[in-house]
Design a protein around this motif. Structure first.
Motif, mmCIF file in Angstrom:
data_model
loop_
_atom_site.group_PDB
_atom_site.id
_atom_site.type_symbol
_atom_site.label_atom_id
_atom_site.label_comp_id
_atom_site.label_asym_id
_atom_site.label_seq_id
_atom_site.Cartn_x
_atom_site.Cartn_y
_atom_site.Cartn_z
ATOM 1 N N HIS A 81 0.456 -1.214 -0.061
ATOM 2 C CA HIS A 81 0.086 0.326 0.258
ATOM 3 C C HIS A 81 1.292 1.552 -0.113
ATOM 4 C CE1 HIS A 81 0.832 0.692 4.533
ATOM 5 N NE2 HIS A 81 0.222 -0.528 4.464
ATOM 6 N N ALA A 82 -0.106 2.456 -0.313
ATOM 7 C CA ALA A 82 1.163 3.918 -0.558
ATOM 8 C C ALA A 82 1.891 3.949 0.790
ATOM 9 C CB ALA A 82 0.017 4.872 -0.921
ATOM 10 N N PHE A 83 2.540 4.385 0.757
ATOM 11 C CA PHE A 83 4.044 5.454 1.630
ATOM 12 C C PHE A 83 4.581 6.500 1.370
ATOM 13 C CE2 PHE A 83 6.045 1.116 -0.213
ATOM 14 C CZ PHE A 83 7.077 2.337 0.203
ATOM 15 N N ALA A 84 5.131 7.078 2.457
ATOM 16 C CA ALA A 84 6.264 8.164 2.339
ATOM 17 C C ALA A 84 7.170 7.589 3.173
ATOM 18 C CB ALA A 84 5.619 9.503 3.089
ATOM 19 N N TRP A 85 8.846 7.556 1.921
ATOM 20 C CA TRP A 85 9.839 7.159 2.681
ATOM 21 C C TRP A 85 11.016 8.228 2.578
ATOM 22 C CZ3 TRP A 85 13.539 8.091 -1.602
ATOM 23 C CH2 TRP A 85 12.785 7.943 -2.622
ATOM 24 N N SER A 86 11.904 7.548 3.168
ATOM 25 C CA SER A 86 12.894 8.395 2.992
ATOM 26 C C SER A 86 14.546 7.833 3.013
ATOM 27 C CB SER A 86 13.117 10.090 4.699
ATOM 28 O OG SER A 86 14.030 10.918 4.354
ATOM 29 N N ASN A 87 15.468 8.526 2.454
ATOM 30 C CA ASN A 87 16.430 7.825 3.116
ATOM 31 C C ASN A 87 17.656 8.132 4.102
ATOM 32 O OD1 ASN A 87 17.414 10.799 2.678
ATOM 33 N ND2 ASN A 87 19.067 10.270 0.946
ATOM 34 N N GLU A 88 16.758 8.522 5.421
ATOM 35 C CA GLU A 88 17.153 9.106 6.683
ATOM 36 C C GLU A 88 16.231 7.841 7.716
ATOM 37 O OE1 GLU A 88 18.205 12.950 7.557
ATOM 38 O OE2 GLU A 88 19.263 13.039 6.144
ATOM 39 N N TYR A 92 19.831 3.558 10.348
ATOM 40 C CA TYR A 92 20.588 2.608 11.293
ATOM 41 C C TYR A 92 20.012 0.968 11.090
ATOM 42 C CZ TYR A 92 16.422 2.194 14.285
ATOM 43 O OH TYR A 92 14.932 1.995 14.628
ATOM 44 N N ARG A 93 19.161 1.086 10.235
ATOM 45 C CA ARG A 93 18.396 -0.330 10.039
ATOM 46 C C ARG A 93 18.845 -1.069 9.195
ATOM 47 N NH1 ARG A 93 11.736 -0.609 12.219
ATOM 48 N NH2 ARG A 93 12.191 -0.431 14.562
ATOM 49 N N LEU A 94 19.615 0.097 7.988
ATOM 50 C CA LEU A 94 19.868 -0.409 7.044
ATOM 51 C C LEU A 94 21.055 -1.515 6.439
ATOM 52 C CD1 LEU A 94 18.756 2.766 4.538
ATOM 53 C CD2 LEU A 94 17.353 0.139 4.812
ATOM 54 N N SER A 95 21.602 -2.203 5.908
ATOM 55 C CA SER A 95 22.616 -2.892 5.160
ATOM 56 C C SER A 95 24.054 -1.452 4.809
ATOM 57 C CB SER A 95 22.646 -3.910 4.272
ATOM 58 O OG SER A 95 22.452 -3.598 3.160
ATOM 59 N N LYS A 96 24.756 -1.988 4.538
ATOM 60 C CA LYS A 96 25.779 -1.073 3.753
ATOM 61 C C LYS A 96 25.821 -0.942 3.221
ATOM 62 C CE LYS A 96 29.812 -1.919 7.313
ATOM 63 N NZ LYS A 96 31.088 -2.230 7.831
ATOM 64 N N ALA A 97 24.496 -1.605 1.867
ATOM 65 C CA ALA A 97 24.505 -1.974 0.762
ATOM 66 C C ALA A 97 23.902 -1.466 0.547
ATOM 67 C CB ALA A 97 24.744 -3.078 0.284
ATOM 68 N N GLU A 98 23.121 -0.953 1.207
ATOM 69 C CA GLU A 98 21.446 -0.765 1.136
ATOM 70 C C GLU A 98 22.087 1.155 1.119
ATOM 71 O OE1 GLU A 98 18.017 -3.335 2.303
ATOM 72 O OE2 GLU A 98 18.901 -2.490 3.840
ATOM 73 N N GLN A 99 22.338 1.136 2.197
ATOM 74 C CA GLN A 99 22.811 2.668 2.898
ATOM 75 C C GLN A 99 24.169 3.662 1.188
ATOM 76 O OE1 GLN A 99 25.440 2.837 6.344
ATOM 77 N NE2 GLN A 99 23.412 1.411 7.439
ATOM 78 N N SER A 100 24.704 2.780 0.894
ATOM 79 C CA SER A 100 25.569 3.026 -0.046
ATOM 80 C C SER A 100 24.283 3.143 -1.383
ATOM 81 C CB SER A 100 26.454 2.338 -0.471
ATOM 82 O OG SER A 100 27.161 2.049 -1.708
ATOM 83 N N PHE A 101 23.710 2.420 -2.059
ATOM 84 C CA PHE A 101 22.065 2.526 -2.560
ATOM 85 C C PHE A 101 21.249 4.109 -3.195
ATOM 86 C CE2 PHE A 101 17.834 3.203 -3.782
ATOM 87 C CZ PHE A 101 17.764 2.392 -4.433
ATOM 88 N N TYR A 102 21.340 4.448 -0.734
ATOM 89 C CA TYR A 102 20.862 5.457 -1.013
ATOM 90 C C TYR A 102 21.709 7.090 -0.835
ATOM 91 C CZ TYR A 102 16.018 4.391 0.957
ATOM 92 O OH TYR A 102 14.725 3.594 1.590
ATOM 93 N N ALA A 106 20.921 9.755 -4.130
ATOM 94 C CA ALA A 106 20.924 11.168 -3.326
ATOM 95 C C ALA A 106 22.319 11.932 -4.380
ATOM 96 C CB ALA A 106 21.587 10.813 -1.298
ATOM 97 N N ASP A 107 22.795 11.752 -4.754
ATOM 98 C CA ASP A 107 24.027 12.509 -5.086
ATOM 99 C C ASP A 107 22.644 12.475 -7.022
ATOM 100 O OD1 ASP A 107 26.065 11.949 -3.983
ATOM 101 O OD2 ASP A 107 26.650 10.040 -5.227
ATOM 102 N N PHE A 108 21.718 11.960 -6.643
ATOM 103 C CA PHE A 108 20.706 12.935 -8.192
ATOM 104 C C PHE A 108 19.448 12.728 -7.973
ATOM 105 C CE2 PHE A 108 23.747 9.049 -9.731
ATOM 106 C CZ PHE A 108 24.369 9.970 -11.352
ATOM 107 N N GLY A 109 19.664 13.650 -6.748
ATOM 108 C CA GLY A 109 18.484 14.564 -6.133
ATOM 109 C C GLY A 109 17.562 13.761 -5.377
#
Length: 234
Positions: A81-88, A92-102, A106-109
């Motif tokens: 279902h619909a949701f809002a999200w943020s890379n922040e 702390y729950r994200l893996s290093k790979a997921e943090q790197s993805f975000y 972010a480099d592309f806005g």
């Protein structure tokens, strides 16, 4: 938010070709204060994307197979279902790979957004995302999940009826041998017959198409042929 959903519903009724819809989606995103939009149609073994994200990001996203890592896609498949999200949010729950993805996004806005997934036929899922360069979104009220699903469901129906040229898709290519063998199989030839027609050994065809299925994470020949046809690769 409701006004945005109403406008999304309205634009699905616009007359015109795919360019009309793409331009309207870009205008909708801009007027609502977002930096861009992305429509994804995820089928087993295939992803079709229509988006006005930066072309370099679109290319990187598929070349590096970020769809399998993207926390937004994972969440969409889980929540449904619909949701809002943020890379922040819960970083702390994200893996290093997921943090790197975000960080790369972010480099592309692309730092936050709204994503609306809907279930589609045969185990597929369609989702529409509005992305922002803001670190978080300040929504005036909660998203009406039913209204959001209805709007994106109509968008998906409209996209499905268009002779759509995706911004990018996966898989995007087959090599010459893969395409040649699959063209024969698609018209009813066996692998043995395809090998004879192409002047190669049966094991060459068998091993080549085995590697193709492995590369595309597909398990059956019928699925591979169907995928190649849907993606207009043969």
């Amino acid at each position: 938010m409701q006004q945005l959903l109403d406008k999304l519903t309205d634009l699905t009724a616009l007359q015109g070709d795919e360019n009309t819809i793409k331009q309207a989606l870009g205008q909708l995103a801009g007027e609502a204060g977002f930096g861009g939009y992305a429509y994804l149609f995820i089928q087993p073994g295939q992803i079709l994307a229509v988006s006005n994200y930066h072309p370099e990001w679109r290319s990187i996203y598929f070349k590096r197979k970020f769809a399998t890592l993207d926390p937004v896609i994972k969440r969409a498949k889980t929540l449904k279902h619909a949701f809002a999200w943020s890379n922040e949010h819960n970083s702390y729950r994200l893996s290093k790979a997921e943090q790197s993805f975000y960080a790369h996004a972010a480099d592309f806005g692309i730092r936050s957004g709204i994503t609306i997934p809907v279930k589609a036929a045969n185990g597929s899922i369609s989702m529409f995302t509005l992305a922002s360069e803001k670190t978080s979104l300040d929504l005036d009220r909660d998203i009406d999940c039913i209204a959001a699903a209805a709007a994106v469901g109509q968008l998906h129906a409209r996209m499905s009826l268009l002779p759509l040229t995706p911004s990018i898709q996966h898989p995007a290519w087959l090599d010459a041998k893969e395409a040649a063998y699959l063209k024969w199989i698609a018209v009813g030839k066996t692998m043995e017959e395809a090998a004879e027609l192409e002047g190669v050994k049966y094991n060459s065809v068998k091993s080549k198409l085995y590697e193709t299925k492995k590369r595309l994470d597909i398990h059956t020949m019928s699925h591979l042929v169907a995928l190649a046809i849907r993606a207009k690769l043969i």
